[in-house]
Design a protein around this motif. Sequence first.
Motif, PDB file in Angstrom:
ATOM      1  N   LEU A  23      -2.899   0.446  11.682  1.00  0.00           N
ATOM      2  CA  LEU A  23      -4.256  -0.076  11.559  1.00  0.00           C
ATOM      3  C   LEU A  23      -4.439  -0.970  10.336  1.00  0.00           C
ATOM      4  O   LEU A  23      -5.337  -1.802  10.308  1.00  0.00           O
ATOM      5  CB  LEU A  23      -5.254   1.089  11.510  1.00  0.00           C
ATOM      6  CG  LEU A  23      -5.196   2.028  12.727  1.00  0.00           C
ATOM      7  CD1 LEU A  23      -6.176   3.175  12.550  1.00  0.00           C
ATOM      8  CD2 LEU A  23      -5.461   1.278  14.008  1.00  0.00           C
ATOM      9  N   LEU A  24      -3.593  -0.797   9.325  1.00  0.00           N
ATOM     10  CA  LEU A  24      -3.696  -1.606   8.113  1.00  0.00           C
ATOM     11  C   LEU A  24      -2.515  -2.568   8.061  1.00  0.00           C
ATOM     12  O   LEU A  24      -1.369  -2.150   7.931  1.00  0.00           O
ATOM     13  CB  LEU A  24      -3.692  -0.708   6.876  1.00  0.00           C
ATOM     14  CG  LEU A  24      -4.835   0.300   6.788  1.00  0.00           C
ATOM     15  CD1 LEU A  24      -4.597   1.249   5.628  1.00  0.00           C
ATOM     16  CD2 LEU A  24      -6.151  -0.417   6.641  1.00  0.00           C
ATOM     17  N   PHE A  25      -2.810  -3.859   8.198  1.00  0.00           N
ATOM     18  CA  PHE A  25      -1.740  -4.858   8.191  1.00  0.00           C
ATOM     19  C   PHE A  25      -2.268  -6.191   7.692  1.00  0.00           C
ATOM     20  O   PHE A  25      -3.472  -6.419   7.644  1.00  0.00           O
ATOM     21  CB  PHE A  25      -1.139  -5.017   9.589  1.00  0.00           C
ATOM     22  CG  PHE A  25      -2.089  -5.610  10.595  1.00  0.00           C
ATOM     23  CD1 PHE A  25      -2.117  -6.971  10.818  1.00  0.00           C
ATOM     24  CD2 PHE A  25      -2.954  -4.812  11.311  1.00  0.00           C
ATOM     25  CE1 PHE A  25      -2.993  -7.528  11.736  1.00  0.00           C
ATOM     26  CE2 PHE A  25      -3.835  -5.350  12.226  1.00  0.00           C
ATOM     27  CZ  PHE A  25      -3.851  -6.710  12.439  1.00  0.00           C
ATOM     28  N   GLN A  26      -1.341  -7.054   7.332  1.00  0.00           N
ATOM     29  CA  GLN A  26      -1.681  -8.403   6.899  1.00  0.00           C
ATOM     30  C   GLN A  26      -0.659  -9.344   7.523  1.00  0.00           C
ATOM     31  O   GLN A  26       0.549  -9.119   7.425  1.00  0.00           O
ATOM     32  CB  GLN A  26      -1.622  -8.511   5.375  1.00  0.00           C
ATOM     33  CG  GLN A  26      -1.929  -9.888   4.856  1.00  0.00           C
ATOM     34  CD  GLN A  26      -1.821  -9.954   3.334  1.00  0.00           C
ATOM     35  OE1 GLN A  26      -1.102  -9.183   2.715  1.00  0.00           O
ATOM     36  NE2 GLN A  26      -2.535 -10.881   2.743  1.00  0.00           N
ATOM     37  N   ALA A  27      -1.131 -10.391   8.174  1.00  0.00           N
ATOM     38  CA  ALA A  27      -0.252 -11.378   8.794  1.00  0.00           C
ATOM     39  C   ALA A  27      -0.312 -12.664   7.976  1.00  0.00           C
ATOM     40  O   ALA A  27      -1.390 -13.139   7.630  1.00  0.00           O
ATOM     41  CB  ALA A  27      -0.674 -11.653  10.230  1.00  0.00           C
TER      42      ALA A  27
END
Length: 60
Positions: A23-27
């Motif tokens: 649920l916690l991500f950075q692209a």
Amino acid sequence: MKVKGMFVHEQQLKQVMTEVGCLLFQAIVTDENGHDQLTIYIEKEQSKKRHSCNTDICSC
């Protein structure tokens, strides 16, 4: 965002990451010598619930 001539929509990315339990991500999209590179950083949630998150990194 546009990567390698294909559009990647925020909702698509959120849906895929939710399905795999991340649920916690950075692209981040970068240009490496004229080639688009999409990197996804995943942050493991700290809670009492057990969630497995595949942390393999794929450079496309």
